[in-house]
Motif scaffolding. Structure first.
Motif, PDB file in Angstrom:
ATOM      1  N   GLU A  79     -25.841  11.776   4.331  1.00  0.00           N
ATOM      2  CA  GLU A  79     -24.552  11.187   2.933  1.00  0.00           C
ATOM      3  C   GLU A  79     -25.121  11.409   2.063  1.00  0.00           C
ATOM      4  N   ILE A  87     -20.225   7.300  -2.878  1.00  0.00           N
ATOM      5  CA  ILE A  87     -20.511   7.534  -1.591  1.00  0.00           C
ATOM      6  C   ILE A  87     -19.395   8.345  -1.239  1.00  0.00           C
ATOM      7  N   GLU A  90     -20.393  11.044   4.623  1.00  0.00           N
ATOM      8  CA  GLU A  90     -21.476  10.286   5.393  1.00  0.00           C
ATOM      9  C   GLU A  90     -21.565  10.348   6.822  1.00  0.00           C
ATOM     10  N   ARG A  95     -23.384   5.202   8.245  1.00  0.00           N
ATOM     11  CA  ARG A  95     -22.326   3.460   8.063  1.00  0.00           C
ATOM     12  C   ARG A  95     -22.970   3.288   7.885  1.00  0.00           C
ATOM     13  N   ARG A  99     -27.595   2.188   1.284  1.00  0.00           N
ATOM     14  CA  ARG A  99     -27.833   3.346   0.551  1.00  0.00           C
ATOM     15  C   ARG A  99     -28.825   4.195   1.680  1.00  0.00           C
TER      16      ARG A  99
END
Length: 460
Positions: A79, A87, A90, A95, A99
């Motif tokens: 990420e 973001i 990623e 996904r 976080r």
């Protein structure tokens, strides 16, 4: 009342020792292996995540960052966030997740590695945070992966402990079986020894093949059994001989007393004959008592004895039945019991006079570390087969003649017992120099020499 506890067998003790030793070694080893494996796996994940984060940071600096970010060397959770926490890019695996970590690197620090777990302590992620550029407005690269089963499974350590316990049990069982197999010859020896009694003293234990400890134990046991068997046979023979020797004068005394009762006119002659048999009976009993007491004499009862002077005294006090030539070396001192050594000399002189034809010779010499007494007579040589047997109790080469001349049959046996009790030896040999005959040779250790007196201790 408390009964004494029976101690476990050697086999059980060795098995317990093996089990305890295995437990002491394997259980801590399982814990150490668990810790080392976890640390090694975690270090490997962090190294790979750092490599992946470094590679992504290089792509950012070169403007080649793709979205989604492809996995790097097994690191599938990647990420990239901007300075404001948004973001930027990623990986596909990241996904569906929130976080990866709210952690941000500290100012002046480019790399931070951490572990992020769920509130329940499971589903942990190993994450590396890398600052792309040194400034405070730098993007952050998060790279990591989920903990592998070996780290995330809660039963890893219990499984290792269970394996250690199973190995410990296997070690104990193996030690028990191996010890039982190794001790099988001992059990065979024990069983055979249990069958040996005073009625069956000739039994022997099986000797295992080879030259290990059990084989030597069996050989030593058989040697001891052989000596015991021989000793029992000697005791039985001695009891039979002693009974016979004692019954002979007792029967003579009874016959003389009955003769005196039937023929009063012969009472004086019968009493004299009974007294002779009584004297013989008394001599046999006294010799038997002496034989029993010889091994029990304490070392403290011994003293320094001048063997030369003792031999001279024994020769001078004897009645002149045969000429006795004495060759003496003065000052030959031994340590022992005077009356026992005197009995040895007397017995040898009696035996020599009993078998000599014309002459008895006695000589005392001193060698480097021993005193030697020779008693020689010019009688018939002793056959080779009888030279050891003449020292047995009640053994006679000519029983009738020996009894007629007053011997008890114990003189040479007493001599050997006394000499061996004094640490010496006695043997018989033929005379090869000059006239034929028989020579008894006694060797005794010399008494320890007195320490030399210091010059200050002498008197003028």
């Amino acid at each position: 009342m408390l009964l004494p506890r029976r101690s476990p067998s050697l086999r059980a003790r060795l098995a317990l020792i093996a089990t305890g030793t295995a437990a002491i070694l394997l259980i801590p080893l399982a814990i150490v292996v668990h810790v080392l494996v976890r640390d090694a796996v975690a270090d490997r994940i962090w190294d790979r995540s750092l490599d992946a984060a470094t590679h992504v940071a290089a792509q950012i600096r070169d403007g080649r960052l793709s979205n989604p970010i492809p996995p790097e060397n097994g690191i599938d959770l990647i990420e990239v966030t901007g300075p404001d926490g948004r973001i930027v890019a990623e990986s596909a695996a990241a996904r569906p997740l929130p976080r990866l970590s709210p952690l941000r690197t500290a100012p002046g620090r480019e790399i931070t590695q951490t572990t992020a777990c769920s509130p329940a302590g499971r589903d942990c992620l190993y994450v590396t945070v890398l600052r792309v550029s040194p400034g405070p407005g730098s993007d952050l690269v998060y790279a990591g992966r989920a903990a592998p089963p070996i780290l995330d499974a809660p039963f890893t350590l219990p499984a290792l402990l269970l394996a250690a316990l199973l190995l410990t049990t296997l070690a104990g069982w193996t030690a028990y079986k191996a010890t039982g197999r190794a001790l099988r010859p001992v059990e065979a020896i024990r069983s055979e020894l249990a069958e040996i009694t005073d009625r069956n003293p000739g039994g022997r234990v099986p000797e295992p093949p080879g030259d290990d400890e059990f084989s030597r134990l069996a050989q030593a046991a058989n040697d001891a059994l052989s000596r015991l068997d021989m000793s029992i046979q000697r005791q039985r023979q001695f009891a039979a001989d002693a009974s016979h020797e004692l019954l002979t004068p007792i029967a003579g005394i009874r016959a003389q007393l009955e003769s005196a009762r039937l023929h009063p006119e012969d009472t004086d002659e019968a009493v004299c004959a009974a007294l002779r048999d009584t004297e013989r009976l008394e001599a046999i009993v006294a010799d038997l008592l002496l034989l029993a007491r010889i091994p029990t004499v304490p070392e403290t009862a011994r003293e320094e004895v001048d063997l030369s002077h003792l031999v001279v005294c024994e020769v001078e006090r004897r009645r002149e039945r045969l000429p006795t030539h004495l060759h003496n070396t003065p000052g030959v001192v031994v340590r022992g019991l005077r009356r026992h050594l005197a009995r040895v000399v007397a017995n040898l002189l009696d035996n020599a006079e009993r078998h000599a034809l014309t002459l008895v010779c006695v000589r005392v010499e001193r060698t480097e570390d021993a005193a030697v007494l020779y008693v020689r007579n010019d009688g018939r040589p002793i056959p080779e087969a009888d030279r050891e047997r003449i020292f047995e109790r009640f053994y006679r080469t000519d029983a009738a003649r020996s009894r007629a001349r007053g011997g008890t049959g114990l003189g040479l046996a007493i001599a050997r017992e006394v000499v061996e009790a004094h640490g010496g030896s006695i043997r018989v040999e033929d005379v090869t120099d000059g006239e034929p005959g028989v020579r008894f040779v006694i060797t005794l250790p010399l008494a320890p020499a007195e320490p030399a007196a210091a010059c200050g201790d002498t008197q003028s």
